[in-house]
Design a protein around this motif. Structure first.
Motif, mmCIF file in Angstrom:
data_model
loop_
_atom_site.group_PDB
_atom_site.id
_atom_site.type_symbol
_atom_site.label_atom_id
_atom_site.label_comp_id
_atom_site.label_asym_id
_atom_site.label_seq_id
_atom_site.Cartn_x
_atom_site.Cartn_y
_atom_site.Cartn_z
ATOM 1 N N ALA A 172 12.893 9.443 5.947
ATOM 2 C CA ALA A 172 12.382 8.068 5.788
ATOM 3 C C ALA A 172 13.498 7.045 6.006
ATOM 4 C CB ALA A 172 11.782 7.904 4.399
ATOM 5 N N GLN A 173 14.655 7.320 5.440
ATOM 6 C CA GLN A 173 15.736 6.327 5.522
ATOM 7 C C GLN A 173 16.359 6.261 6.912
ATOM 8 O OE1 GLN A 173 16.058 4.037 3.349
ATOM 9 N NE2 GLN A 173 14.456 5.099 2.210
ATOM 10 N N ASN A 174 16.159 7.271 7.705
ATOM 11 C CA ASN A 174 16.660 7.198 9.070
ATOM 12 C C ASN A 174 15.587 6.742 10.044
ATOM 13 O OD1 ASN A 174 19.614 8.122 9.161
ATOM 14 N ND2 ASN A 174 18.607 9.507 7.713
ATOM 15 N N ALA A 195 1.492 10.376 9.036
ATOM 16 C CA ALA A 195 1.170 9.333 8.053
ATOM 17 C C ALA A 195 2.454 8.738 7.495
ATOM 18 C CB ALA A 195 0.320 9.916 6.936
ATOM 19 N N MET A 196 3.392 9.608 7.171
ATOM 20 C CA MET A 196 4.653 9.143 6.577
ATOM 21 C C MET A 196 5.366 8.170 7.516
ATOM 22 S SD MET A 196 7.760 11.591 5.508
ATOM 23 C CE MET A 196 9.390 11.066 5.108
ATOM 24 N N LEU A 197 5.464 8.559 8.786
ATOM 25 C CA LEU A 197 6.203 7.709 9.735
ATOM 26 C C LEU A 197 5.464 6.390 9.961
ATOM 27 C CD1 LEU A 197 7.548 10.404 12.221
ATOM 28 C CD2 LEU A 197 8.804 9.205 10.411
ATOM 29 N N THR A 198 4.135 6.406 9.872
ATOM 30 C CA THR A 198 3.382 5.157 10.026
ATOM 31 C C THR A 198 3.649 4.225 8.835
ATOM 32 O OG1 THR A 198 1.684 6.393 11.185
ATOM 33 C CG2 THR A 198 1.066 4.207 10.415
ATOM 34 N N TYR A 199 3.585 4.760 7.624
ATOM 35 C CA TYR A 199 3.860 3.925 6.439
ATOM 36 C C TYR A 199 5.274 3.363 6.508
ATOM 37 C CZ TYR A 199 -0.408 4.856 3.791
ATOM 38 O OH TYR A 199 -1.725 4.875 3.362
ATOM 39 N N VAL A 200 6.209 4.231 6.865
ATOM 40 C CA VAL A 200 7.612 3.810 6.882
ATOM 41 C C VAL A 200 7.839 2.757 7.974
ATOM 42 C CG1 VAL A 200 9.952 4.643 7.302
ATOM 43 C CG2 VAL A 200 8.441 5.931 5.825
ATOM 44 N N PRO A 259 5.634 1.605 1.004
ATOM 45 C CA PRO A 259 6.232 2.679 0.198
ATOM 46 C C PRO A 259 5.508 4.023 0.329
ATOM 47 C CG PRO A 259 5.018 1.126 -1.187
ATOM 48 C CD PRO A 259 4.993 0.556 0.203
ATOM 49 N N ILE A 260 6.266 5.060 0.171
ATOM 50 C CA ILE A 260 5.678 6.402 0.137
ATOM 51 C C ILE A 260 6.210 7.166 -1.081
ATOM 52 C CG2 ILE A 260 5.196 6.764 2.598
ATOM 53 C CD1 ILE A 260 7.952 8.177 2.738
ATOM 54 N N ILE A 261 5.379 8.069 -1.531
ATOM 55 C CA ILE A 261 5.837 9.027 -2.542
ATOM 56 C C ILE A 261 6.085 10.315 -1.773
ATOM 57 C CG2 ILE A 261 5.226 10.391 -4.573
ATOM 58 C CD1 ILE A 261 3.116 8.271 -5.238
ATOM 59 N N ILE A 262 7.255 10.897 -1.946
ATOM 60 C CA ILE A 262 7.493 12.211 -1.344
ATOM 61 C C ILE A 262 7.358 13.238 -2.460
ATOM 62 C CG2 ILE A 262 9.186 13.696 -0.227
ATOM 63 C CD1 ILE A 262 10.195 11.194 1.170
ATOM 64 N N ALA A 263 6.290 14.017 -2.381
ATOM 65 C CA ALA A 263 5.997 14.916 -3.496
ATOM 66 C C ALA A 263 5.915 16.367 -3.052
ATOM 67 C CB ALA A 263 4.688 14.499 -4.164
ATOM 68 N N VAL A 273 0.847 -1.193 0.000
ATOM 69 C CA VAL A 273 0.000 0.000 0.000
ATOM 70 C C VAL A 273 0.889 1.251 0.000
ATOM 71 C CG1 VAL A 273 -0.328 -0.009 2.532
ATOM 72 C CG2 VAL A 273 -1.986 1.139 1.087
ATOM 73 N N LEU A 274 0.550 2.154 -0.896
ATOM 74 C CA LEU A 274 1.416 3.307 -1.151
ATOM 75 C C LEU A 274 0.785 4.574 -0.561
ATOM 76 C CD1 LEU A 274 3.796 4.546 -2.870
ATOM 77 C CD2 LEU A 274 2.238 4.532 -4.810
ATOM 78 N N GLY A 275 1.608 5.388 0.110
ATOM 79 C CA GLY A 275 1.106 6.634 0.703
ATOM 80 C C GLY A 275 1.660 7.851 -0.028
ATOM 81 N N LEU A 276 0.789 8.805 -0.283
ATOM 82 C CA LEU A 276 1.214 10.033 -0.970
ATOM 83 C C LEU A 276 1.499 11.111 0.066
ATOM 84 C CD1 LEU A 276 1.561 11.828 -3.478
ATOM 85 C CD2 LEU A 276 -0.886 12.280 -3.394
ATOM 86 N N ILE A 277 2.757 11.461 0.197
ATOM 87 C CA ILE A 277 3.154 12.468 1.189
ATOM 88 C C ILE A 277 3.560 13.745 0.464
ATOM 89 C CG2 ILE A 277 4.753 12.973 3.094
ATOM 90 C CD1 ILE A 277 2.766 10.583 3.594
ATOM 91 N N ASN A 278 2.771 14.783 0.665
ATOM 92 C CA ASN A 278 3.097 16.069 0.052
ATOM 93 C C ASN A 278 3.905 16.922 1.013
ATOM 94 O OD1 ASN A 278 -0.043 16.040 -1.526
ATOM 95 N ND2 ASN A 278 1.880 16.100 -2.595
ATOM 96 N N VAL A 279 4.819 17.683 0.448
ATOM 97 C CA VAL A 279 5.549 18.646 1.264
ATOM 98 C C VAL A 279 4.747 19.940 1.247
ATOM 99 C CG1 VAL A 279 7.753 19.826 1.581
ATOM 100 C CG2 VAL A 279 7.688 17.588 0.461
ATOM 101 N N ASN A 280 4.656 20.577 2.402
ATOM 102 C CA ASN A 280 3.935 21.843 2.458
ATOM 103 C C ASN A 280 4.895 22.962 2.047
ATOM 104 O OD1 ASN A 280 2.108 23.829 2.957
ATOM 105 N ND2 ASN A 280 1.958 23.463 5.155
#
Ligand code: B1M
Length: 746
Positions: A264-266, A219-224, A229-233, A200-207
């Motif tokens: 995400a990688q940390n 949301a990002m930390l939960t998916y990770v 996977p997440i999209i960082i957009a 399941v893929l999460g769409l993470i937008n930067v403000n």
């Protein structure tokens, strides 16, 4: 999923890539970003980032970027509940998903209306059905008939039930993200399986600019955490949430995306991350995003090239368009951005089908036509396959000069596969199309096809045990997450709603306002300093001249009231008309506002000393839970330009903050902006509170934002709805007149 046999196409040279990289690193090291979540900050600090204790910004070094990128996978398998539908995200493959997030649909009767759950179901079926669409998608549309608090459960259920392709999940905060994980865990056989398999893929937008907000980070930390996977957009809107010049905006975008990868990688090394792009530009004539523009296509190509440079899977926009319907504009914009996405090596394309109206509307008919656009692009990207020369030579010599290939065995054995057979493109003879096919348009063909698909669609089988467990979970969670607030039609007791179409008609008993000329009108009165020239300086945005003429006027003995009315306001009124008629650009309005401000700097203290009230006082904010501020900022700037004293409360504004500001400034008008259907309800709650506290009618309420309508404003008994910034100013002036007429002390 399809493979690209050639490309990717590069818009940047190697040295330009290096330039953008170095520029981005400087942004990360010297300017920093804000992360609005303590866990995220802690992870980053533990990884070696630095935080400024005063401004709270996080600074990330090049070394930390490098080590984080090394951990991120270059590709991953994205699993569907049907293993045959699993796809590879990365390398030379392109995976597609439908449009995302629209609050409106363009339905099969040709009406644009708010989206509901039936629409959501329909689009998940279309996504499950469409051959070229590999991922069912996520927020296909925003089902506004379901409670905000728990609608994510029904949405994820629909995605799972109606399609067996890989899917996206909910990202509207931690609760929704965790519920999504739980549903996936039930579907795929437990948390342990989930942690092994991207499903399941999460769409993470930067403000943008340079902020990661709390809810997205949750949301990002939960998916990770679950290794999903997440999209960082980043969502840089050049000219508004990023610099107007593309290379600067690209560097900002790249810095924002890299910062997300570092986090995400940390948080969970090796968790799959897609480098995304949702950036576009602001059309300076209207102050609206232009996602189908050539610059949007360049953004896609430039950002994807940067993402590829770092060895990450990359995501692009898709068939994006600002058109309001399926028409020529949608055709050329969608093909441009769609081609740019695929040719630039996009591994995942969101918004591949259905989006029109700058992300605001999903069109049923476009959905199917976009699938056709995709098939055209796929066919193009499959390239020219070289055949066996001996076989070709035999064929050519057999047919020979002046021969005919049509009735040749070679043609018979290849005709079904050699060319793409379009679903909709009309290639018949003109007369056949006109006489036998009733001159049917592509829109009509698509409409009929949608009806057929929806009538015949059978969702793929789902294990009944899993289905029961999922439904039981949904039922339990709905019990636990009860809607806090249900919006019902309110009486129009307190409010005098300004009609949508014209501020001038807001008060029927008042005379309609006269047409205002587009130039500073010559003044009948003669003043010691030329007021027409002062008005013109405002129109021209010439602050030094406005400043000088205002000072000269005062020196010559003119009253501040006359200078204000005959010079500054006269000029600004013309500016408002020019903007409304699309004759000038947003920056020109803002330059005029600066000129007005230059003059006001001299007049304000004198007016205050005389006890003259400012033209009007206005408190504005984006409501709680909502971070969109580009439109709200524009409205605030235009109001200031028109002479209002504006207190801007920013984004995510609580009721308490609105009340405190009302108490402090004593405004005649409070303005609320919302861009999310999920936050529109906050406006109604706030209005109810204003009513309960007896603040109205001496306090007028204006609401605005892309998903709103006059109907909604009336429903929540707001006094006015501003459909755009110019309209907001006109309505504010009208409300002011109403308040002043009926003023009761507060
Ligand atoms: Co988001 N977003 N966004 N977004 N975003 C929308 C609104 C969306 C329609 C796009 C989409 O996904 N299809 C969708 C809404 C879905 C829904 O309603 N539920 C959406 C989504 C889903 C989201 C997130 C949830 C993303 C996600 O799922 N990953 C997330 C939510 C964050 C949050 O708020 N909690 C999110 C985040 C963001 C960014 C932060 C990345 C960014 C905002 C950056 C910023 O504002 N600093 C962003 C952007 C840019 C957009 C779109 C593309 C553009 C908004 C914009 O700036 N328009 C938007 C789609 C769209 O609107 N086309 C979208 C330009 C601006 C000048 O217009 O704000 O309409 P607008 O203002 C106009 C008028 O409406 C009016 O005047 C203005 C000037 O003419 N007006 C008023 C506005 N306020 C007024 C007040 C008034 C009077 C008039 O009186 C008080």
């Amino acid at each position: 999923m399809f493979s690209r046999v050639f490309g990717p196409f590069n818009v940047l040279t190697e040295s330009q890539v290096e330039f953008i990289h170095r520029y981005s690193i400087r942004i990360l090291e010297e300017i920093g970003l804000i992360f609005r979540d303590p866990r995220a900050v802690e992870i980053l600090l533990r990884a070696g980032a630095r935080q400024d204790p005063i401004n709270q910004r996080i600074y990330i070094s090049e070394e930390l970027v490098r080590s984080s990128l090394e951990r991120a996978p270059g590709e991953f398998i994205f699993h569907g509940r049907n293993p045959e539908k699993s796809v590879v995200v990365g390398g030379g493959q392109t995976v597609t998903a439908p449009g995302y997030g629209s609050p409106f649909v363009l339905d099969l009767e040709g009406n644009r209306r708010t989206a509901n759950y039936e629409d959501f179901e329909n689009f998940s079926k279309l996504a499950g059905w469409a051959d070229g669409i590999d991922c069912t998608g996520g927020t296909l549309v925003e089902p506004q008939d379901l409670p905000v608090e728990n609608r994510h459960l029904d949405m994820v259920w629909s995605l799972i039930r109606n399609s067996d392709k890989p899917t996206m999940g909910s990202v509207v905060g931690e609760v929704a993200a965790r519920d999504t994980m739980k549903m996936m865990s039930i579907l795929f056989g437990g948390d342990d399986v989930l942690r092994q398999k991207p499903v399941v893929l999460g769409l993470i937008n930067v403000n943008s600019p340079l902020v990661y907000d709390g809810r997205m980070l949750e949301a990002m930390l939960t998916y990770v955490e679950f290794r999903q996977p997440i999209i960082i957009a980043p969502f840089v809107i050049a000219g508004a949430s990023g610099p107007i010049t593309l290379s600067d905006a690209l560097a900002q975008h790249n810095a924002e995306a890299l910062a997300g990868v570092v986090l995400a990688q940390n948080a969970n090394p090796g968790a799959p991350v897609i480098y995304g792009c949702a950036s576009a530009i602001l059309d300076m004539r209207f102050g609206s995003p232009a996602i189908g523009s050539p610059e949007s296509a360049l953004f896609v190509s430039g950002t994807l090239q940067m993402g590829r440079h770092y060895g990450l899977p990359v995501r692009a926009g898709g068939t994006l368009s600002d058109a309001k319907d399926l028409d020529v504009q949608s055709g050329y914009e969608k093909m441009l951005v769609g081609m740019a996405s695929v040719m630039s090596g996009a591994n995942f394309i969101l918004h591949m089908a259905g989006i029109i109206d700058s992300y605001l509307t999903m069109s049923y008919e476009s959905f199917l036509v976009d699938v056709e656009i995709l098939r055209f692009i796929q066919r193009f990207m499959s390239g020219i396959r070289l055949e066996d020369m001996d076989t070709g030579m035999k064929l050519l010599s057999e047919v020979g000069p002046a021969g005919n290939f049509l009735d040749n065995e070679h043609t018979f054995s290849h005709y079904q596969t050699a060319f793409l057979s379009p679903m909709f493109a009309e290639r018949n003879a003109y007369e056949t199309w006109q006489q036998d096919r009733g001159a049917i348009s592509i829109k009509e063909k698509a409409r009929e096809e949608v009806k057929k698909v929806l009538a015949n669609y059978v969702p793929p089988p789902l294990d009944p045990v899993v289905e029961r467990e999922l439904l039981a979970f949904i039922a339990r969670r709905k019990q636990e997450i009860q809607p806090e607030y249900v919006l019902e039609r309110k009486g129009e007791a307190n409010s005098v709603t300004v009609p949508a179409d014209s501020a001038a008609r807001a008060e029927p008993q008042e005379q309609a306002e006269p047409e205002i000329p587009a130039q500073a009108p010559p003044s009948a009165e003669v003043y010691p300093v030329d007021m027409q020239a002062l008005a013109q300086s405002v129109i021209d945005g010439d602050a030094p001249i406005a400043d000088r003429l205002t000072r000269e006027g005062l020196k010559a003995g003119m009253t501040p009231e006359i200078i204000l009315e005959k010079g500054l306001i006269a000029g600004m009124t013309v500016v408002g008309v020019l903007f409304k008629n699309n004759e000038i650009f947003v920056p020109e309005v803002l330059m005029s506002a600066r000129a007005m401000k230059a003059g006001m700097a001299h007049l304000q203290p004198l007016l205050e000393a005389k006890g003259v009230e400012p033209l009007g006082k206005y408190v504005i904010g984006t409501v709680k839970g909502d971070l969109h501020d580009i439109g709200k900022n524009l409205v605030a700037m235009m109001l200031r330009g028109a002479g209002f004293e504006v207190m801007d409360l920013g984004v995510d504004t609580s009721l308490e903050k609105f009340l405190a500001a009302i108490e402090k400034l004593q405004p005649q008008i409070v303005g609320m902006s919302a861009l999310l259907t999920t936050t529109m309800g906050q406006m109604a709650r706030n209005i109810e509170a204003f009513d309960k506290m007896n603040l109205r009618p001496s306090l007028k309420v204006m609401v605005g934002g892309a998903p709103l309508s006059q109907e909604f404003a009336t429903k929540i008994s707001a006094d006015a709805y501003g459909k755009d910034a110019a309209d907001a100013v006109g309505k504010a002036q009208m409300l002011l007149r109403l308040v002043r007429k009926k003023a009761t002390p507060r």
